[in-house]
Motif scaffolding. Structure first.
Motif, PDB file in Angstrom:
ATOM      1  N   CYS A 230       0.405  -1.217   0.283  1.00  0.00           N
ATOM      2  CA  CYS A 230      -0.101  -0.114  -0.361  1.00  0.00           C
ATOM      3  C   CYS A 230       0.717   1.293  -0.297  1.00  0.00           C
ATOM      4  CB  CYS A 230      -0.902  -0.152   0.768  1.00  0.00           C
ATOM      5  SG  CYS A 230      -2.915   1.203   0.507  1.00  0.00           S
ATOM      6  N   ASN A 256       0.795  -0.267  -4.083  1.00  0.00           N
ATOM      7  CA  ASN A 256      -0.755   0.237  -5.543  1.00  0.00           C
ATOM      8  C   ASN A 256       0.235   0.495  -5.881  1.00  0.00           C
ATOM      9  OD1 ASN A 256      -1.777   0.612  -2.623  1.00  0.00           O
ATOM     10  ND2 ASN A 256      -1.015   3.286  -2.324  1.00  0.00           N
ATOM     11  N   CYS A 295      -1.798  -3.848  -4.626  1.00  0.00           N
ATOM     12  CA  CYS A 295      -2.626  -3.912  -3.560  1.00  0.00           C
ATOM     13  C   CYS A 295      -3.448  -3.004  -4.145  1.00  0.00           C
ATOM     14  CB  CYS A 295      -1.740  -2.597  -1.787  1.00  0.00           C
ATOM     15  SG  CYS A 295      -2.466  -2.871  -0.629  1.00  0.00           S
TER      16      CYS A 295
END
Length: 316
Positions: A230, A256, A295
């Motif tokens: 993340c 991400n 993520c």
């Protein structure tokens, strides 16, 4: 020492590398199945569990070796704060594990493949607060309070038969130590990975150096994998190299897609940047990563690119 199924699978893999799945919440949001910020990706456990099953299947079809349960926001405290009782909370947590297991078994049977590994997602206390503090670490509890918060979810995930525990997006060193101690004292048969929430390539979000955290985790027998999740895809290579300086344990990364989360407004800001998971996966493997996934904002298409790099899979 007994290894988890994931560590055994990794040891047997030709490239010493495996594919993790991608974002669950992104798929569910795209389908209009999430309207509760507090429940987030665990909301469909209540009103549309088949959507979670279908999401798991999409990642298996993309080439994932590892599935993460949809329990990031499923701590019992989240459910009881939203009108459910403890029995219902435990039922939904158990259902999340069953959905991942059912997808695993169905896919493996139809494709004559090795069953995927199921990791039970555990979020930091900051995720319960739903204020973006898993990205800042701006919250504080005592060790006993952290353990009391996490114990019920750990107990239910362990009871439901996950293959290992996934400690995800942890921004605070004191919370990490409290949870690792809890696992070792009360769930010693379980292994875990710890994925850090980072401020930059050398620091987690509470200001502790990655070096200090990794040195600690390297000594913990129940922690088999260390990494980060993340965070921006563009930061991951530096994080891998930094972690590798302080441990020989396998490294897990699932960033991400390059977009940035603005916690002040609770929204993702799309970045006009190229974030090809396949190209990045090649770089990360060379830098020392062993398990790679995605993520927030990642998709099955992103994971298929990772699978193509790691396993030579070409997913149409």
């Amino acid at each position: 020492m007994v290894k988890s199924k994931l560590k055994k699978r990794l040891d047997e893999s030709p490239r010493n590398a495996l594919v993790l799945d991608g974002a669950m919440g992104t798929l569910l949001e795209t389908e209009g199945l999430i309207d509760s910020q507090r429940l987030w990706s665990s909301q469909p456990l209540v009103n549309n569990p088949d959507a979670i099953y279908d999401a798991h299947l999409k990642y298996l079809e993309a080439g994932a070796d590892v599935l993460i349960t949809s329990t990031y926001q499923a701590n019992p405290r989240v459910f009881t704060a939203n009108g459910f009782n403890e029995n219902q909370a435990n039922m939904y947590i158990a259902e999340s594990v069953k959905l991942a297991q059912r997808a695993r078994d169905s896919y493996a049977s139809e494709n004559h493949s090795k069953p995927a590994i199921i990791a039970g997602s555990i979020a930091p206390y900051g995720a319960f607060l739903s204020d973006g503090s898993e990205y800042t670490g701006e919250y504080q509890l005592s060790k006993d309070e952290f353990q009391a918060f996490h114990r019920p979810l750990l107990k239910q995930l362990n009871k439901s038969g996950v293959d290992l525990l996934a400690l995800e997006t942890f921004p605070r060193f004191d919370e990490i130590k409290a949870l690792v101690e809890l696992i070792q004292n009360e769930f010693d048969d379980q292994k875990a990975w710890v994925a850090l929430s980072t401020m930059d390539e050398a620091t987690i979000c509470d200001g502790t150096s990655i070096a200090e955290v990794v040195k600690y985790l390297d000594e913990q027998p129940n922690v088999e994998f260390i990494g980060a999740n993340c965070t921006s895809i563009f930061r991951i290579d530096g994080i891998i190299k930094h972690i590798r300086r302080y441990t020989n344990k396998p490294i897990i990364v699932y960033p991400n897609n390059g977009d940035e989360y603005d916690g002040t407004i609770g929204e993702w800001i799309t970045q006009d940047l190229s974030a090809d998971f396949g190209k990045f996966a090649q770089t990360w493997l060379a830098s020392g990563a062993n398990i790679i996934g995605g993520c927030c904002r990642s998709t099955p298409e992103d994971i298929s690119k990772v699978a193509e790099v790691i396993h030579g899979l070409k997913v149409e």
